[in-house]
Design a protein around this motif. Structure first.
Motif, PDB file in Angstrom:
ATOM      1  N   ILE A  43       4.751   4.381  -1.980  1.00  0.00           N
ATOM      2  CA  ILE A  43       5.235   5.158  -0.170  1.00  0.00           C
ATOM      3  C   ILE A  43       5.520   6.521  -1.808  1.00  0.00           C
ATOM      4  N   VAL A  44       5.808   6.283  -2.811  1.00  0.00           N
ATOM      5  CA  VAL A  44       6.341   6.749  -3.675  1.00  0.00           C
ATOM      6  C   VAL A  44       5.275   7.491  -4.687  1.00  0.00           C
ATOM      7  N   VAL A  45       4.334   7.333  -4.807  1.00  0.00           N
ATOM      8  CA  VAL A  45       2.912   7.499  -5.363  1.00  0.00           C
ATOM      9  C   VAL A  45       2.031   7.835  -4.355  1.00  0.00           C
ATOM     10  N   LEU A  46       2.671   7.888  -3.201  1.00  0.00           N
ATOM     11  CA  LEU A  46       1.566   8.931  -2.515  1.00  0.00           C
ATOM     12  C   LEU A  46       2.525  10.340  -2.038  1.00  0.00           C
ATOM     13  N   LYS A  47       3.522  10.322  -2.266  1.00  0.00           N
ATOM     14  CA  LYS A  47       4.799  11.396  -1.546  1.00  0.00           C
ATOM     15  C   LYS A  47       4.681  12.063  -3.473  1.00  0.00           C
ATOM     16  N   GLU A 208      -5.638  -3.376  -1.926  1.00  0.00           N
ATOM     17  CA  GLU A 208      -4.697  -4.758  -2.333  1.00  0.00           C
ATOM     18  C   GLU A 208      -5.608  -5.316  -2.242  1.00  0.00           C
ATOM     19  N   TYR A 209      -5.510  -6.210  -3.322  1.00  0.00           N
ATOM     20  CA  TYR A 209      -6.820  -7.474  -3.518  1.00  0.00           C
ATOM     21  C   TYR A 209      -6.457  -8.355  -3.523  1.00  0.00           C
ATOM     22  N   SER A 210      -4.902  -8.543  -3.542  1.00  0.00           N
ATOM     23  CA  SER A 210      -3.774  -9.856  -3.383  1.00  0.00           C
ATOM     24  C   SER A 210      -3.434  -9.933  -2.503  1.00  0.00           C
ATOM     25  N   THR A 211      -2.391 -10.973  -2.037  1.00  0.00           N
ATOM     26  CA  THR A 211      -1.542 -11.005  -0.859  1.00  0.00           C
ATOM     27  C   THR A 211      -0.225 -10.777  -0.757  1.00  0.00           C
ATOM     28  N   ASN A 212       0.484  -9.474  -2.193  1.00  0.00           N
ATOM     29  CA  ASN A 212       1.704  -9.043  -1.457  1.00  0.00           C
ATOM     30  C   ASN A 212       1.684  -7.646  -0.976  1.00  0.00           C
ATOM     31  N   ASP A 213       0.520  -7.164  -0.426  1.00  0.00           N
ATOM     32  CA  ASP A 213      -0.026  -5.803   0.272  1.00  0.00           C
ATOM     33  C   ASP A 213       0.636  -4.732  -0.068  1.00  0.00           C
ATOM     34  N   ASP A 214       0.856  -4.424  -1.573  1.00  0.00           N
ATOM     35  CA  ASP A 214       1.570  -3.192  -2.289  1.00  0.00           C
ATOM     36  C   ASP A 214       0.838  -2.435  -1.897  1.00  0.00           C
ATOM     37  N   PHE A 215      -0.194  -2.209  -1.933  1.00  0.00           N
ATOM     38  CA  PHE A 215      -1.619  -1.213  -1.767  1.00  0.00           C
ATOM     39  C   PHE A 215      -1.684  -0.607  -2.772  1.00  0.00           C
ATOM     40  N   GLN A 216      -1.679  -1.076  -4.300  1.00  0.00           N
ATOM     41  CA  GLN A 216      -1.693   0.423  -5.497  1.00  0.00           C
ATOM     42  C   GLN A 216      -2.502  -0.640  -6.130  1.00  0.00           C
ATOM     43  N   ASP A 217      -3.154  -2.204  -6.195  1.00  0.00           N
ATOM     44  CA  ASP A 217      -4.043  -2.393  -7.341  1.00  0.00           C
ATOM     45  C   ASP A 217      -5.338  -1.512  -7.882  1.00  0.00           C
ATOM     46  N   VAL A 218      -5.961  -0.516  -6.855  1.00  0.00           N
ATOM     47  CA  VAL A 218      -6.400   0.151  -7.377  1.00  0.00           C
ATOM     48  C   VAL A 218      -6.095   1.340  -6.340  1.00  0.00           C
TER      49      VAL A 218
END
Length: 238
Positions: A43-47, A208-218
């Protein structure tokens, strides 16, 4: 608020208000987004970097089920499609990306375009250092899919699971580890933060390629395309 201050003070009033405002636009079926462990929150990266709201600007929200959520593109105009990573916050083992032609069953045939073995730090995002991450020898960021629809993919060599795809239905078919929650790409319009105007035919993807769903892996940028399917997707600008 500066990028540096936001990344270090995600609990401050302005960011908290942003979180509450974004959460109100989340669809009931949308997977929950988790904060990154010792990393900048999505959310911070996007904003701060793009002037985007995590949910209000999301172009591929889960409205019914993840499997029914579209994630295909088509080329918008003359010249190649450009697809490249712009932020790397996932595993430090080799990351790969490319495109594929959709098919109804089984695993699609993937075309690889780029690789990198690198991880950005919070400090990199604060100072704009090492951005975009360095690609490996032989990597390329351009390809020509013709006029037919296509999807995008990303993977990491530390996870022997087939990778993630812009179509959640493909993730569910191919990746047994992630099949319970196959929505692994959040797609946004790319915006010029200085003017607030969208950049024509340009999109950002939080993978997101992991399972923690932070959606900034790449985090990737893709240009000269139009997103197909979702109601909020734009027509190509020529």
């Amino acid at each position: 608020m500066s990028m540096k201050r936001s990344l270090r003070s995600a609990a401050c009033g302005m960011v908290a208000a942003t979180c509450l405002g974004a959460a109100s636009a989340q669809t009931p079926a949308q997977p929950k987004i988790a904060p990154g462990p010792n990393e900048p929150d999505w959310i911070v990266v996007l904003k701060d970097r793009y002037g985007l709201s995590m949910y209000d600007d999301l172009l591929n929200p889960v409205v019914t089920t993840a499997a029914e959520t579209s994630g295909l593109f088509r080329k918008a105009g003359d010249g190649p499609v450009i697809y490249r990573p712009v932020i790397a916050l996932g595993l430090e083992t080799r990351n790969r990306g490319g495109w594929y032609r959709p098919q109804a069953v089984g695993a699609p045939s993937k075309s690889e375009t780029w690789t990198y073995t690198f991880k950005n730090t919070t400090r990199d995002l604060e100072t704009d250092a090492n951005l975009p991450p360095p690609l490996e020898a032989g990597a390329k960021v351009e390809f020509d899919p013709g006029d037919e629809p296509f999807g995008l993919w990303a993977s990491n060599d530390g996870l022997d699971d087939g990778g993630v795809f812009s179509e959640p239905a493909v993730v569910a078919r191919v990746n047994k580890r992630l099949a319970p929650q196959p929505y692994k790409a959040m797609i946004y319009p790319n915006r010029d933060k200085a003017t607030g105007k969208p950049i024509p035919n340009s999109y950002l993807i939080g993978w997101e390629y992991s399972t923690n769903d932070d959606f900034q892996d790449v985090v990737c940028q893709v240009d000269n395309v139009v997103l197909l399917g979702p109601a909020r997707a734009a027509e190509p600008v020529r």
